[in-house]
Design a protein around this motif. Structure first.
Motif, PDB file in Angstrom:
ATOM      1  N   ILE A 207      36.490  98.634  13.963  1.00 50.80           N
ATOM      2  CA  ILE A 207      35.444  99.644  14.125  1.00 50.80           C
ATOM      3  C   ILE A 207      34.612  99.420  15.391  1.00 50.80           C
ATOM      4  CG2 ILE A 207      33.667  98.420  12.824  1.00 50.80           C
ATOM      5  CD1 ILE A 207      32.831 101.103  11.651  1.00 50.80           C
ATOM      6  N   ILE A 208      34.525  98.189  15.863  1.00 46.18           N
ATOM      7  CA  ILE A 208      33.664  97.918  17.023  1.00 46.18           C
ATOM      8  C   ILE A 208      34.170  98.603  18.292  1.00 46.18           C
ATOM      9  CG2 ILE A 208      32.876  96.088  18.583  1.00 46.18           C
ATOM     10  CD1 ILE A 208      32.351  94.365  16.184  1.00 46.18           C
ATOM     11  N   PRO A 209      35.475  98.491  18.656  1.00 42.66           N
ATOM     12  CA  PRO A 209      35.917  99.245  19.842  1.00 42.66           C
ATOM     13  C   PRO A 209      35.757 100.753  19.697  1.00 42.66           C
ATOM     14  CG  PRO A 209      37.515  97.557  19.259  1.00 42.66           C
ATOM     15  CD  PRO A 209      36.527  97.625  18.138  1.00 42.66           C
ATOM     16  N   VAL A 210      35.975 101.269  18.473  1.00 38.16           N
ATOM     17  CA  VAL A 210      35.841 102.714  18.256  1.00 38.16           C
ATOM     18  C   VAL A 210      34.382 103.141  18.434  1.00 38.16           C
ATOM     19  CG1 VAL A 210      36.133 104.583  16.585  1.00 38.16           C
ATOM     20  CG2 VAL A 210      37.828 102.742  16.708  1.00 38.16           C
ATOM     21  N   LEU A 211      33.463 102.390  17.810  1.00 36.14           N
ATOM     22  CA  LEU A 211      32.040 102.698  17.961  1.00 36.14           C
ATOM     23  C   LEU A 211      31.596 102.561  19.413  1.00 36.14           C
ATOM     24  CD1 LEU A 211      30.467 100.936  14.838  1.00 36.14           C
ATOM     25  CD2 LEU A 211      30.564 103.377  15.277  1.00 36.14           C
ATOM     26  N   THR A 212      32.091 101.525  20.081  1.00 36.80           N
ATOM     27  CA  THR A 212      31.727 101.324  21.488  1.00 36.80           C
ATOM     28  C   THR A 212      32.156 102.513  22.334  1.00 36.80           C
ATOM     29  OG1 THR A 212      31.981  98.934  21.220  1.00 36.80           O
ATOM     30  CG2 THR A 212      31.957  99.785  23.466  1.00 36.80           C
ATOM     31  N   PHE A 213      33.352 103.021  22.085  1.00 33.67           N
ATOM     32  CA  PHE A 213      33.836 104.185  22.846  1.00 33.67           C
ATOM     33  C   PHE A 213      32.922 105.394  22.645  1.00 33.67           C
ATOM     34  CE2 PHE A 213      36.166 108.204  22.313  1.00 33.67           C
ATOM     35  CZ  PHE A 213      36.439 108.465  23.645  1.00 33.67           C
ATOM     36  N   TYR A 214      32.606 105.713  21.383  1.00 34.64           N
ATOM     37  CA  TYR A 214      31.788 106.907  21.120  1.00 34.64           C
ATOM     38  C   TYR A 214      30.361 106.748  21.656  1.00 34.64           C
ATOM     39  CZ  TYR A 214      35.374 109.086  18.247  1.00 34.64           C
ATOM     40  OH  TYR A 214      36.532 109.692  17.825  1.00 34.64           O
ATOM     41  N   ILE A 215      29.785 105.547  21.514  1.00 32.69           N
ATOM     42  CA  ILE A 215      28.426 105.338  22.026  1.00 32.69           C
ATOM     43  C   ILE A 215      28.416 105.402  23.550  1.00 32.69           C
ATOM     44  CG2 ILE A 215      26.528 103.686  22.194  1.00 32.69           C
ATOM     45  CD1 ILE A 215      27.303 102.665  19.423  1.00 32.69           C
ATOM     46  N   LEU A 216      29.423 104.777  24.179  1.00 39.04           N
ATOM     47  CA  LEU A 216      29.498 104.796  25.644  1.00 39.04           C
ATOM     48  C   LEU A 216      29.738 106.215  26.162  1.00 39.04           C
ATOM     49  CD1 LEU A 216      29.511 103.146  28.255  1.00 39.04           C
ATOM     50  CD2 LEU A 216      31.967 102.748  27.910  1.00 39.04           C
ATOM     51  N   LYS A 217      30.581 106.958  25.464  1.00 34.69           N
ATOM     52  CA  LYS A 217      30.889 108.331  25.879  1.00 34.69           C
ATOM     53  C   LYS A 217      29.653 109.218  25.828  1.00 34.69           C
ATOM     54  CE  LYS A 217      33.720 112.264  24.353  1.00 34.69           C
ATOM     55  NZ  LYS A 217      32.614 113.051  23.774  1.00 34.69           N
ATOM     56  N   ASP A 218      28.827 109.036  24.808  1.00 39.73           N
ATOM     57  CA  ASP A 218      27.643 109.894  24.617  1.00 39.73           C
ATOM     58  C   ASP A 218      26.344 109.150  24.900  1.00 39.73           C
ATOM     59  OD1 ASP A 218      29.259 112.042  23.767  1.00 39.73           O
ATOM     60  OD2 ASP A 218      29.357 111.202  21.742  1.00 39.73           O
ATOM     61  N   PHE A 219      26.401 108.131  25.757  1.00 39.11           N
ATOM     62  CA  PHE A 219      25.209 107.311  25.985  1.00 39.11           C
ATOM     63  C   PHE A 219      24.061 108.135  26.562  1.00 39.11           C
ATOM     64  CE2 PHE A 219      22.576 103.924  27.639  1.00 39.11           C
ATOM     65  CZ  PHE A 219      22.723 102.938  26.679  1.00 39.11           C
ATOM     66  N   ASN A 220      24.346 108.967  27.538  1.00 36.50           N
ATOM     67  CA  ASN A 220      23.292 109.801  28.138  1.00 36.50           C
ATOM     68  C   ASN A 220      22.747 110.813  27.136  1.00 36.50           C
ATOM     69  OD1 ASN A 220      23.533 108.495  30.620  1.00 36.50           O
ATOM     70  ND2 ASN A 220      25.171 109.861  31.297  1.00 36.50           N
ATOM     71  N   SER A 221      23.627 111.336  26.267  1.00 35.42           N
ATOM     72  CA  SER A 221      23.174 112.281  25.236  1.00 35.42           C
ATOM     73  C   SER A 221      22.258 111.594  24.233  1.00 35.42           C
ATOM     74  CB  SER A 221      24.378 112.887  24.516  1.00 35.42           C
ATOM     75  OG  SER A 221      25.212 113.580  25.425  1.00 35.42           O
ATOM     76  N   ILE A 222      22.562 110.332  23.908  1.00 37.09           N
ATOM     77  CA  ILE A 222      21.701 109.571  22.995  1.00 37.09           C
ATOM     78  C   ILE A 222      20.323 109.377  23.610  1.00 37.09           C
ATOM     79  CG2 ILE A 222      21.385 107.319  21.885  1.00 37.09           C
ATOM     80  CD1 ILE A 222      24.440 107.161  21.640  1.00 37.09           C
ATOM     81  N   ARG A 223      20.305 109.101  24.906  1.00 41.75           N
ATOM     82  CA  ARG A 223      19.017 108.934  25.592  1.00 41.75           C
ATOM     83  C   ARG A 223      18.217 110.238  25.567  1.00 41.75           C
ATOM     84  NH1 ARG A 223      16.831 109.756  30.596  1.00 41.75           N
ATOM     85  NH2 ARG A 223      15.322 108.183  31.316  1.00 41.75           N
ATOM     86  N   GLN A 224      18.887 111.356  25.839  1.00 38.60           N
ATOM     87  CA  GLN A 224      18.192 112.646  25.816  1.00 38.60           C
ATOM     88  C   GLN A 224      17.701 112.983  24.414  1.00 38.60           C
ATOM     89  OE1 GLN A 224      17.295 114.371  28.464  1.00 38.60           O
ATOM     90  NE2 GLN A 224      18.272 112.815  29.738  1.00 38.60           N
ATOM     91  N   TRP A 225      18.498 112.644  23.397  1.00 33.68           N
ATOM     92  CA  TRP A 225      18.070 112.898  22.013  1.00 33.68           C
ATOM     93  C   TRP A 225      16.821 112.077  21.695  1.00 33.68           C
ATOM     94  CZ3 TRP A 225      17.782 109.198  18.111  1.00 33.68           C
ATOM     95  CH2 TRP A 225      17.464 109.689  16.857  1.00 33.68           C
TER      96      TRP A 225
END
Length: 404
Positions: A207-225
């Protein structure tokens, strides 16, 4: 004179606070921080346009998050590791995006490269580390005897200088030293085995590589949220705070990964080819990991490496070589690498660094060793911001008095 409505508000607030405190005290046996915190947030939410109430909300949310993290570390562990990895890799992903890579493709490439490095490290280093740990376990009795002999040989000079009775001291030392050294090395080996188990768990968690991919992919969106949680008037200030915190925490963590890798590799090579002592690979990895703990890690690694030198029939020359290796590696790291990579982003006094490491380790264990220095730097940043605001208010007041 205070307006009547303000008096009523103060009186009402005081009564509510007393009743709420009495309720929490009477129900303390069955309440946890979560319902108490939510109850306080519900009460405070009715207070509008009050700076103190806003700060109190932030403090309550911070306490709730820390409490939940401590109580549910196992659940949060893969998310924390994934977010940390994504946070460290985010600047590289931004660099790839600037060179016409899509964010998703850049995230996949970085996650695959990171996993490849971990797998390569496992194939190249783990068998050697396991073998050296087993050899160290079998050498423990001989190492304990060698340390005890050297201590007893040089002890009379020290005792004579300190004017301590030699016979009684030797008797007490002979009774306690073997068991103490054995316990020390047993604890060290337990720590090494737990680190090996820790790495093995990370490698086995899909699960860690999968979570890392999704968080890294949407990192800027998380910041904006996250910014969207604040009003438009406060977003510029929050954005500035995030930028400063990112410079402190992100710069420190990324720099420490590079510095610890350098220290581990160079120390291992120096111990293997210059000092020529046993367990050079294990001690190099240990030096790299301990270097993440400022000041304290260096001395702990040096002492442990020095103890291993006693396996040599004549440990004096290996000890001198060990000191030279550590001095050269730490000199290059402190004089060349650290100023160029870290710079003055942390800006803490050495005493503050050591205090922050010990303080956060007391409450957060292993994670406290990791987050101690950057957390203390962030606290110092907010203290400096508060001092700057106070100085600005004093200057405004002085100018207002002069104009009257």
């Amino acid at each position: 004179m205070i307006d009547r409505s303000i008096k009523v508000q103060i009186l009402t607030g005081s009564v509510i606070f007393i009743l709420l405190a009495a309720y929490i005290y009477s129900a303390q046996a069955i309440l946890s921080p979560i319902p108490v915190g939510l109850l306080l947030l519900f009460v405070i939410s009715g207070i509008k346009d009050n700076p103190f109430a806003e700060r109190l909300k932030i403090a309550i949310w911070g306490i709730l998050i820390i409490w939940m993290f401590i109580r549910a570390q196992v659940i949060f562990f893969p998310f924390i590791v994934s977010f940390t990895l994504a946070y460290i890799l985010d600047p590289v992903a931004d660099f790839l995006v600037k060179h016409r890579f899509k964010r998703g493709l850049a995230s996949i490439i970085l996650v695959l490269l990171f996993c490849g490095l971990i797998v390569m490290f496992g194939f190249l280093m783990v068998p050697t580390l396991v073998q050296e740990i087993n050899n160290l376990i079998s050498s423990l009795p001989r190492l304990v005897d060698a340390v005890q002999i050297k201590v007893l040989e040089n002890l009379p000079k020290v005792l004579h200088f300190l004017r301590i009775e030699e016979t009684q001291f030797k008797k007490n030392l002979a009774d306690t030293l073997p068991g103490g050294l054995q316990q020390l090395f047993n604890n060290l080996l337990k720590g090494l085995m737990s680190i090996t188990s820790f790495v093995g768990q990370i490698l086995n968690i899909i699960i860690i590589p999968v979570l890392t991919f999704y968080i890294l992919k949407d990192f800027n969106s998380i910041r904006q949220w996250f910014l969207s949680l604040f009003t438009r008037r406060k977003r510029p200030r929050v954005s500035y705070y995030l930028w400063r915190i990112n410079r402190i925490v992100g710069g420190y963590l990324r720099a420490q990964v590079i510095i610890c890798t350098f220290v581990g590799i160079m120390t291992g090579l120096g111990l293997a080819f210059i000092a020529r002592i046993q367990f050079a690979v294990l001690l190099g990895v240990l030096a790299g990991l301990l270097n993440f703990i400022p000041y304290i890690g260096l001395y702990v690694g040096l002492i442990l490496t020095g103890l291993v030198a006693f396996l040599d029939p004549n440990p004096l020359f290996p000890l001198i070589k060990i000191v030279i290796v550590y001095a050269v590696v730490q000199g290059v790291e402190g004089a060349i690498i650290q100023p160029k990579i870290v710079g003055d982003r942390v800006g803490l006094h050495p005493v503050a660094v050591m205090f922050s490491v010990l303080f956060f380790a007391k409450f957060f264990g292993f994670w406290g060793l990791v987050i101690g220095v950057p957390s203390a730097a962030v606290v110092m940043f907010f203290i400096d911001e508060w001092k700057r605001k106070q100085a600005l208010l004093e200057m405004i007041d002085e100018r207002a008095l002069k104009t009257k």
